[in-house]
Design an enzyme around this catalytic site. Structure first.
Site, PDB file in Angstrom:
ATOM      1  N   ASN A 153      -8.561  34.270 -10.666  1.00 61.71           N
ATOM      2  CA  ASN A 153      -7.553  35.324 -10.665  1.00 61.71           C
ATOM      3  C   ASN A 153      -7.849  36.153  -9.450  1.00 61.71           C
ATOM      4  OD1 ASN A 153      -5.965  35.048 -12.889  1.00 61.71           O
ATOM      5  ND2 ASN A 153      -7.165  36.443 -14.168  1.00 61.71           N
ATOM      6  N   HIS A 166     -14.837  35.513  -6.623  1.00 66.01           N
ATOM      7  CA  HIS A 166     -15.375  34.865  -7.830  1.00 66.01           C
ATOM      8  C   HIS A 166     -14.284  34.135  -8.589  1.00 66.01           C
ATOM      9  CE1 HIS A 166     -13.540  38.445  -9.577  1.00 66.01           C
ATOM     10  NE2 HIS A 166     -13.584  37.842 -10.754  1.00 66.01           N
ATOM     11  N   GLN A 168     -13.653  32.129 -12.753  1.00 64.54           N
ATOM     12  CA  GLN A 168     -14.195  32.042 -14.107  1.00 64.54           C
ATOM     13  C   GLN A 168     -14.120  30.606 -14.600  1.00 64.54           C
ATOM     14  OE1 GLN A 168     -13.393  35.119 -16.960  1.00 64.54           O
ATOM     15  NE2 GLN A 168     -12.160  36.261 -15.491  1.00 64.54           N
ATOM     16  N   HIS A 281      -6.710  21.344 -13.003  1.00 68.38           N
ATOM     17  CA  HIS A 281      -6.360  20.600 -14.207  1.00 68.38           C
ATOM     18  C   HIS A 281      -6.754  19.142 -14.012  1.00 68.38           C
ATOM     19  CE1 HIS A 281      -3.147  23.498 -16.058  1.00 68.38           C
ATOM     20  NE2 HIS A 281      -4.379  23.930 -16.176  1.00 68.38           N
ATOM     21  N   HIS A 299      -5.475  17.828 -10.331  1.00 66.67           N
ATOM     22  CA  HIS A 299      -4.671  18.637  -9.404  1.00 66.67           C
ATOM     23  C   HIS A 299      -5.040  20.112  -9.568  1.00 66.67           C
ATOM     24  CE1 HIS A 299      -2.322  18.324 -13.148  1.00 66.67           C
ATOM     25  NE2 HIS A 299      -1.800  19.501 -12.856  1.00 66.67           N
ATOM     26  N   LYS A 314       7.352  39.045  -8.360  1.00 61.70           N
ATOM     27  CA  LYS A 314       8.316  38.406  -9.278  1.00 61.70           C
ATOM     28  C   LYS A 314       7.861  38.684 -10.704  1.00 61.70           C
ATOM     29  CE  LYS A 314      10.609  34.547 -10.977  1.00 61.70           C
ATOM     30  NZ  LYS A 314      11.950  34.915 -11.314  1.00 61.70           N
ATOM     31  N   MET A 316       8.129  37.822 -14.689  1.00 62.85           N
ATOM     32  CA  MET A 316       8.582  36.786 -15.622  1.00 62.85           C
ATOM     33  C   MET A 316       8.943  37.486 -16.925  1.00 62.85           C
ATOM     34  SD  MET A 316       8.594  33.668 -14.474  1.00 62.85           S
ATOM     35  CE  MET A 316       7.942  32.757 -13.076  1.00 62.85           C
ATOM     36  N   TYR A 319      15.185  37.044 -19.184  1.00 60.02           N
ATOM     37  CA  TYR A 319      15.662  35.671 -19.402  1.00 60.02           C
ATOM     38  C   TYR A 319      14.501  34.692 -19.417  1.00 60.02           C
ATOM     39  CZ  TYR A 319      18.782  31.634 -19.098  1.00 60.02           C
ATOM     40  OH  TYR A 319      19.443  30.467 -19.358  1.00 60.02           O
TER      41      TYR A 319
HETATM   42  P1  H2U Z   1     -11.654  38.865 -13.353  1.00 59.60           P
HETATM   43  O1  H2U Z   1     -11.767  37.487 -12.756  1.00 59.60           O
HETATM   44  O2  H2U Z   1     -10.448  38.963 -14.196  1.00 59.60           O
HETATM   45  O3  H2U Z   1     -11.750  39.951 -12.372  1.00 59.60           O
HETATM   46  O4  H2U Z   1     -12.889  39.027 -14.324  1.00 59.60           O
HETATM   47  C1  H2U Z   1     -14.234  39.173 -13.959  1.00 59.60           C
HETATM   48  C2  H2U Z   1     -15.043  38.880 -15.194  1.00 59.60           C
HETATM   49  O5  H2U Z   1     -16.364  39.349 -15.048  1.00 59.60           O
HETATM   50  C3  H2U Z   1     -14.476  39.540 -16.442  1.00 59.60           C
HETATM   51  O6  H2U Z   1     -14.112  38.530 -17.374  1.00 59.60           O
HETATM   52  C4  H2U Z   1     -16.841  39.804 -16.277  1.00 59.60           C
HETATM   53  C5  H2U Z   1     -15.625  40.378 -16.973  1.00 59.60           C
HETATM   54  O7  H2U Z   1     -15.757  40.261 -18.369  1.00 59.60           O
HETATM   55  N1  H2U Z   1     -17.896  40.786 -16.091  1.00 59.60           N
HETATM   56  C6  H2U Z   1     -19.117  40.635 -16.724  1.00 59.60           C
HETATM   57  O8  H2U Z   1     -19.312  39.655 -17.440  1.00 59.60           O
HETATM   58  N2  H2U Z   1     -20.094  41.571 -16.545  1.00 59.60           N
HETATM   59  C7  H2U Z   1     -19.930  42.687 -15.794  1.00 59.60           C
HETATM   60  O9  H2U Z   1     -20.852  43.488 -15.688  1.00 59.60           O
HETATM   61  C8  H2U Z   1     -18.664  42.941 -15.094  1.00 59.60           C
HETATM   62  C9  H2U Z   1     -17.600  41.920 -15.244  1.00 59.60           C
END
Ligand code: H2U
Length: 353
Positions: A153, A166, A168, A281, A299, A314, A316, A319
């Protein structure tokens, strides 16, 4: 009656992967914008900030201290949405009240020790470390879990809480919805046509060349015919590959190159760090490792929210939420726009001269 022109006339297009249609309304692209305007993404991010929980040496919200990492760094999310164990609901025979146990793990993966870099401006060797780590994590967590979702993200507009580069990785005991549908559609296509859907699609797109934006020795980056988001794209290996860990050395090296180029094009669109949600995916894992998954093709998908400027997003809603996704710009127009942009990142352009 005038003949149909896809750049002028509304129509619906089918997404065979997700088994759904998108409404394309190119005539709407000319309307003036009076909607919400977003903030331009922040650009003055400090390289190291001890208050940022993702930086080397920082204290995270859980009180744990990050090591002084120098490459990629993976840690278990301090606020996991999926835990490894715990009690699960009892089985129900009522079709209206179905529940099932859900187990898993959520990891956070830092790409680099510096907060002021992103994949397109990172060095090739550092991007390669990211690709190798993705492959390693998919393989490792895939031994235990049915699916491993690697996703990034990027940008506050996408709800990303932290500017540090970063992604996830969430591994689950179940096949999430998007993958469940893609698994079914690809399987049905394979049974009917005796070839993987996305390999067939790639071959056809490589002949048409209307939506291909970049092509390298081993990869193709294109705007799918059925794209929903204005600049939605898909990145595919040319060879039939089931999972990210199956990528060969030369394909990984080439992936780093094409990823840097495509992300530079995105950033060059509005001279900002382009927000998006992206993810990989591939074939399911866990128990599926022993099954035939030849209907699958690995992909990556990029879903950027921006439409016409760095500040116009945009939505979502309406509609789209209640009936069907809709887009104004055609997939071919989006591909044309992306093709026209430099693949050298705007921050590196003076250095490249
Ligand atoms: P984003 O990719 O949505 O920014 O999320 C970063 C993730 O990092 C988020 O899921 C985790 C948050 O829970 N996080 C930790 O695990 N420990 C922290 O001290 C800060 C953020």
């Amino acid at each position: 009656m005038t003949t149909f022109d896809p750049t002028e006339h509304q129509h619906i297009r089918f997404n065979p992967l997700k088994d759904e249609w998108v409404l394309v309304s190119p005539h709407r692209a000319k309307r003036p914008w009076t909607g919400q305007v977003e903030k331009v993404p922040e650009d003055n991010i400090p390289r190291k900030d001890s208050k940022n929980p993702l930086c080397p040496g920082s204290i995270r919200s859980s009180g744990k201290v990050n090591p002084e990492y120098e490459g990629t760094y993976v840690f278990r999310n301090d606020f996991e949405a999926l835990l490894e164990d715990g009690p699960g609901p009892a089985e129900s025979d009522d079709p209206l009240f179905q529940a099932a146990p859900a187990y898993g793990t959520c990891q956070v993966m830092c790409f680099h020790p510096w907060s002021d870099v992103t994949l397109p401006i990172m060095e090739q060797k550092d991007v390669r470390a990211v690709v190798d780590k993705w492959a390693e994590m998919n393989k490792e967590l895939g031994q235990k879990y049915k699916y491993v979702q690697i996703f990034e993200n990027k940008g506050a507009m996408m709800g990303c809480s932290n500017p540090h580069p970063h992604c996830q990785i969430w591994a689950s005991s179940f096949l999430p919805n998007e993958l469940r549908v893609k698994d079914r559609t690809q399987k049905e296509f394979y049974q009917k046509y005796k070839k993987p859907m996305l390999i067939d699609y790639l071959n056809k797109e490589s002949i048409k060349m209307e939506r291909v934006v970049l092509e390298s020795e081993h990869w193709v980056w294109l705007v799918p015919y059925w794209a929903v988001w204005p600049y939605e794209t898909m990145l595919l290996p040319k060879r039939h590959v089931l999972r990210i860990e199956d990528l060969q050395d030369k394909e990984r090296e080439d992936l780093c190159l094409i990823m840097k180029k495509l992300l530079s094009k995105y950033d060059n669109m509005f001279n900002i760090s382009f927000p998006y949600s992206m993810g990989w995916h591939g074939a399911p894992t866990g128990g599926s490792l022993k099954e035939d998954n030849n209907h699958w093709q690995l992909h990556a998908i990029y879903y950027p929210p921006l439409l016409r400027s760095a500040t116009v997003k945009k939505f979502m809603v309406g509609y789209e939420m209640l009936a069907q996704s809709q887009r104004d710009l055609t997939a071919e127009q989006a591909a044309d726009k992306l093709r026209g942009l430099s693949d050298v990142h705007y921050k590196l352009q003076n250095k490249a001269e």
